[in-house]
Design a protein around this motif. Sequence first.
Motif, mmCIF file in Angstrom:
data_model
loop_
_atom_site.group_PDB
_atom_site.id
_atom_site.type_symbol
_atom_site.label_atom_id
_atom_site.label_comp_id
_atom_site.label_asym_id
_atom_site.label_seq_id
_atom_site.Cartn_x
_atom_site.Cartn_y
_atom_site.Cartn_z
ATOM 1 N N ASP A 280 0.626 -1.115 -0.126
ATOM 2 C CA ASP A 280 0.030 0.157 -0.103
ATOM 3 C C ASP A 280 0.747 1.308 -0.044
ATOM 4 O O ASP A 280 0.412 2.362 -0.566
ATOM 5 N N PRO A 407 -7.975 -2.531 -2.016
ATOM 6 C CA PRO A 407 -8.485 -3.474 -1.103
ATOM 7 C C PRO A 407 -9.627 -2.826 -0.144
ATOM 8 O O PRO A 407 -9.627 -1.496 0.176
ATOM 9 N N ALA A 408 -10.447 -3.508 0.481
ATOM 10 C CA ALA A 408 -11.448 -2.735 1.400
ATOM 11 C C ALA A 408 -10.829 -2.511 2.526
ATOM 12 O O ALA A 408 -9.557 -2.793 2.860
ATOM 13 N N HIS A 409 -11.270 -1.285 3.415
ATOM 14 C CA HIS A 409 -10.356 -0.972 4.677
ATOM 15 C C HIS A 409 -10.301 -2.053 5.469
ATOM 16 O O HIS A 409 -10.765 -3.133 5.563
ATOM 17 N N TRP A 410 -9.177 -1.873 6.361
ATOM 18 C CA TRP A 410 -8.818 -2.927 7.396
ATOM 19 C C TRP A 410 -9.737 -2.669 8.447
ATOM 20 O O TRP A 410 -9.957 -1.491 8.713
ATOM 21 N N LYS A 412 -11.619 -5.319 7.360
ATOM 22 C CA LYS A 412 -12.605 -6.031 6.569
ATOM 23 C C LYS A 412 -11.820 -6.930 5.516
ATOM 24 O O LYS A 412 -12.231 -7.868 4.932
ATOM 25 N N ARG A 413 -10.689 -6.079 4.693
ATOM 26 C CA ARG A 413 -10.005 -6.736 3.846
ATOM 27 C C ARG A 413 -9.338 -8.260 4.382
ATOM 28 O O ARG A 413 -9.148 -9.034 3.475
ATOM 29 N N PRO A 418 -10.217 -11.538 -1.880
ATOM 30 C CA PRO A 418 -9.115 -10.501 -2.382
ATOM 31 C C PRO A 418 -9.599 -10.598 -4.128
ATOM 32 O O PRO A 418 -9.960 -11.634 -4.609
ATOM 33 N N SER A 498 -2.997 -8.966 0.078
ATOM 34 C CA SER A 498 -4.405 -8.372 -0.213
ATOM 35 C C SER A 498 -5.162 -8.405 0.970
ATOM 36 O O SER A 498 -6.063 -7.620 1.393
ATOM 37 N N ARG A 499 -4.961 -9.508 1.825
ATOM 38 C CA ARG A 499 -5.775 -9.668 3.104
ATOM 39 C C ARG A 499 -5.085 -8.845 4.290
ATOM 40 O O ARG A 499 -5.773 -8.721 5.145
#
Length: 602
Positions: A280, A407-410, A412-413, A418, A498-499
């Motif tokens: 990121d 990716p979705a906000h942490w 949630k990701r 992914p 991605s997670r």
Amino acid sequence: MALSGVQNLFKERKYPFILASAILLLLVVTLLILTAGSQSSLSFYSGSDLQRRISSPTPTPTPPPSNSSVPASVGEPPRKAPALGLSVKWAMCKGPTAVDFIPCLDNFKAIKGLKSRRHMEHRERHCPSPSLRCLVPLPKGYKVPVPWPKSRDMIWYNNVPHPKLVEYKKDQNWVQKSGDYFHFPGGGTQFKDGVANYINFVEKTLPTIEWGKHVRVILDVGCGVASFGGYLLDKDVITMSLAPKDEHEAQIQFALERGIPATLSVIGTQMLTFPDNVYDLIHCARCRVHWDADGGKPLLELNRILRPGGFFLWSATPVYRNDERDQNVWKAMVDLTKSMCWKVVAKAIDSSGIGLVIYQKPVSSSCYEERQESSPPLCEQQDQRQHSWYVPLGGCLNRLPDNSSWPAHWPKRLRIKPFSLSSEVETEQMFYEDSKHWSALVSDVYLEGFGINWSGVRNVMDMNAGYGGFAAALIDMPLWVMNVVPIHVQDSLSVIFSRGLIGTYHDWCESFNTYPRTYDLLHSSFLFKDLPERCEVVDIAVEMDRILRPGGYVLVQDSIEVINKLGPVLRSLNWSVTLHQEQFLVGKKGFWRPGDGSIIST
């Protein structure tokens, strides 16, 4: 009478279908008995097995069998791993660097024979062949490490007895020595007001960053003692702190002793061991890398691993000083970033006079096509590889994926499928079942049934990480996991990133890029049975012993054949070894080191 009737029936060959049916039934019963005897009481899937069954380019592990359940090992007494008459003569590693020996980075014979060191070739991997089967000694006065979170700010001096940085960086507050401890006050070359203030200044400069939500996974290049990554943990940010083994004595060793994620590597002639498009944000604070060198290859490598739309945060004197040398570097950086379609999204100077600039990578390849000059060129499609392992640095721009969604906000990701995985329903189902499996196995068995003192576990390595399900299941524990994807299995490392987790590629036929005594627990799920033939169990056991701290654990899930090979080797190292459910081996390393060629028989 009845027996006589049956005999006559067979002699007269009446009802031939009865005879055939009886024989068939006997064969089926025999086969079932043999099959049951060859398997353990409960079979868990192997990620590498399941990945091979899918033809899609993204790995899709098969879920556990629908009729399986997590074994209830609580209440079942463990038993010692079987002794197989193994006799091993262990010897200590010799030489002035033996205590901190890293086989693939301390191969001085190979380093001496290098034709060039211009591109940091001497800091890259040069593995000995055959592997060395010596055991690293303990530093004099070594103690069980200071527990987390106290360890972020102080560690035992005797565990990493390297005082050079205290004097070398005394004006920058990297590290200080006080009595039996090293203290880390949170200073740094660019952190004049402390790293906590620096982190807040970054987010104030570019609020879009949103530490721990929008930005979760970071690479810190030239990290020093990793205070930047250590303090970002409070923001729910996981940082891979990266630096070479160089004259900045033991900086990565300090980081890992503190309980902060870190690895040894250098941007030299080879790609970093990370997938494309995964970080990121990448950070460099006076990291001493000449980004425009060799046609810009170092910065092109960062571009490769930076997520589309990701940020490069550069804090260095060319950003805020006006002398001729710095301005020449700045102009070169302006030209290079423009050719790569990076745009400046923020530039600022803080109250201490330290400045930074934040670049953003494009989210589509349209800018590449619109450039007046195709320099650097776009990479050819055939340049794509499965693993970046011993791959030379490229001088081209990687094409961006069609789906460059952030990716979705942490956090949630961590839990959702992914984008890098196939959109097929079967793949999505497998991903969720994989997560469910690991959640149950960790909570019901690993944390309860194996006698592991998890309160003393901080640095964890998953040696065959798959989708990162093991790490995801431990996310609420005060620890972190280095997820390793072996190069002989299908690549799943981009899924792990991605997670919102971190990891690296590795070949377990070679030593890992870390100092001795840097991990508290090594986890391995079905790693051994598919290793290449050139790998030997003894060599991997020696590497486990090197990486693991005294008092640390190895947790292996594998076939009974593998456990019967590994158990005696670990026992020969004076480890305590127990077997659970006929498929889980738990080993605990002690403080034993061999004398002059001690022989241990099991």
